[in-house]
Design an enzyme around this catalytic site. Sequence first.
Site, PDB file in Angstrom:
ATOM      1  N   HIS A   1      22.103  53.434   6.261  1.00 65.84           N
ATOM      2  CA  HIS A   1      21.592  54.396   5.271  1.00 65.84           C
ATOM      3  C   HIS A   1      20.300  53.869   4.649  1.00 65.84           C
ATOM      4  CE1 HIS A   1      25.115  57.109   4.995  1.00 65.84           C
ATOM      5  NE2 HIS A   1      25.791  56.034   5.377  1.00 65.84           N
TER       6      HIS A   1
ATOM      7  N   CYS B   1      23.125  57.993   9.602  1.00 64.82           N
ATOM      8  CA  CYS B   1      24.526  57.654   9.855  1.00 64.82           C
ATOM      9  C   CYS B   1      25.214  58.741  10.692  1.00 64.82           C
ATOM     10  CB  CYS B   1      25.234  57.371   8.535  1.00 64.82           C
ATOM     11  SG  CYS B   1      26.655  56.292   8.770  1.00 64.82           S
TER      12      CYS B   1
ATOM     13  N   GLU C   1      18.223  55.289   2.920  1.00 67.50           N
ATOM     14  CA  GLU C   1      17.950  55.856   1.585  1.00 67.50           C
ATOM     15  C   GLU C   1      18.340  54.904   0.449  1.00 67.50           C
ATOM     16  OE1 GLU C   1      20.202  57.001   3.777  1.00 67.50           O
ATOM     17  OE2 GLU C   1      22.008  57.786   2.829  1.00 67.50           O
TER      18      GLU C   1
HETATM   19  N1  GLN Z   1      31.870  59.352   9.615  1.00 66.47           N
HETATM   20  C1  GLN Z   1      30.993  58.454  10.274  1.00 66.47           C
HETATM   21  C2  GLN Z   1      31.570  57.056  10.388  1.00 66.47           C
HETATM   22  O1  GLN Z   1      32.462  56.707   9.678  1.00 66.47           O
HETATM   23  C3  GLN Z   1      29.648  58.406   9.579  1.00 66.47           C
HETATM   24  C4  GLN Z   1      29.715  57.829   8.212  1.00 66.47           C
HETATM   25  C5  GLN Z   1      28.512  58.153   7.368  1.00 66.47           C
HETATM   26  O2  GLN Z   1      27.774  59.088   7.653  1.00 66.47           O
HETATM   27  N2  GLN Z   1      28.330  57.437   6.294  1.00 66.47           N
HETATM   28  O3  GLN Z   1      31.122  56.278  11.204  1.00 66.47           O
END
Ligand code: GLN
Length: 548
Positions: free
Chosen positions: A523, A392, A525
């Site tokens: 994600h 992410c 994970e």
């Molecule tokens: N802050 C970034 C976004 O909102 C990444 C979010 C995250 O890593 N879950 O896109």
Amino acid sequence: MKKETKYIFVVGGVISGVGKGITSSSLGLILKNRGLNVTSIKIDPYVNVDAGTMNPVEHGEVFVLNDGDETDQDMGNYERFLDIDLTRINYMTTGRVYQSVIEKERNLEYAGKCVQVVPHIPIEIVNRIKKAAENASADVAVIEIGGTVGEYENILFLEAARMMKIERPRDVLFVMVSYLPTPSKVGEMKTKPTQHAVRALNTSGIQPDILIARADVALDDKRKEKLSFHCNMYPDRVISAPDVDSIYDIPLNFEKEKLSDKLCDILDIKAEKPNASAWNKWKKFAKHAHNGKETVKIAMVGKYFETGDFVLSDSYLSVIEAIKYSAYIQNRKPVISWLNSVDFEKSLAKLKELKNYDGIIVPGGFGKRGVEGNLQVVKFARENKIPYFGLCYGMQMMVIEYARNVLGLKDANTKEVNPSAKNIVIDVMESQKENLINKRYGGSMRLGAYKALLKDGSIARASYGKKEVMERHRHRYEVNPSYIQELEAQGLVFSGRSPDGNLMEIAELPKSTHPFFLGTQFHPEFLARPLSPHPLFTAFIKACIGEK
Ligand code: GLN
């Protein structure tokens, strides 16, 4: 005749953090292994409607479900142990319960009655528990009540549990997970705090049926007798649960104490014999945690783990577990080091330390702090061909770094960090703009499972072994479409995209350029499971091992 669902409530005594979540997950697993359909419910007593608005240092990881609910990390434990997908009805907080009671009141659903804290709040809780069990067609629902007995916050949840017991005495069982300290100067394991905790629970009208006695070491007979006598328990229902090296041994230890038999006995469940083949698979997996002399050293570069003098890796729990599963199947013991991204801003010399690791992960994150440090780390990993996996925010960092140092767009940034940068390579998603303007922050990110299509010939495609995947998301920003062409022309491959082709889901460098330099907007994970490790984590760990 339809069989009635059985309900197992798990509550905690003495201190928090004694492993109620793992206990609940393990109870679920040993029952599932007896052929029962099990679902799990988590109750968090705080007022937040979900976990999404809390800082991970405050609360631990925010675990995202397929349907996009932002929940507690224990929901992740349940999904992993039981290998099931949960939904938002399986998770509740005080805020969520009150919110729906107030909504119903506004909609005249209480037919002119005075709506009261008791009984209407506990009734709403009971209804939610039943609904979750019904949705899952569960034989057994395991409900973990967060917090510790005796505190103010979870009283209404205990009241709901008590009401269910009165309604269906044969179908409801209480498990208390308590802690027995051994003060170093005393040198003896003490039962008194647990005796008090059971009394505190008794004042809510609840008597535990099973006591899980958590301690450094196993309980001796003397302690068992004491607990049984003072806490009103059959001695064989006091279960010793000493500290273990691996949480995955806990279900096995429970079965050594024949716990599933005891649960079925109390609840009058006619269960099958333990499923030997499923059990052997679990045993084999659990053994890995103790095998693997050779290590794989991973640097986790993030910022949500310092609390006072302590390091709390809870913020990235699912990432840690995902690493384990993929390392175990390759007979490696993962050794994870926590490196604060902020430190790489102060000292460039520190970057050299990264050479001591087999691979680097930059996990999810929000906001400005530590971003420049992260970018240094990504650059170092790319130039020194150290396997890099970005999750992410970690993927967004990859794109920014590439834009800055390969495309030469020196001020490239994400709008989240520098809204006035000329080259916003990571921009707010169109669908998110309104939310930000109107300050609608809670539960409003792009959340939950979405499909992505993979590019033939890419690392992603080869790792998954299929063309189409569903992965869980939690973000507001995305790769700015206006830079995609230039980034790809300079060698970065967007190997995963949303079905309409507009949203970049995976970025990678070809194997000919770098052993593993890959990031995901989602994600991965959250979908790694003990018996089915996540393909991208496995590919990453393989690269980590191969390089050395
Ligand atoms: N802050 C970034 C976004 O909102 C990444 C979010 C995250 O890593 N879950 O896109």
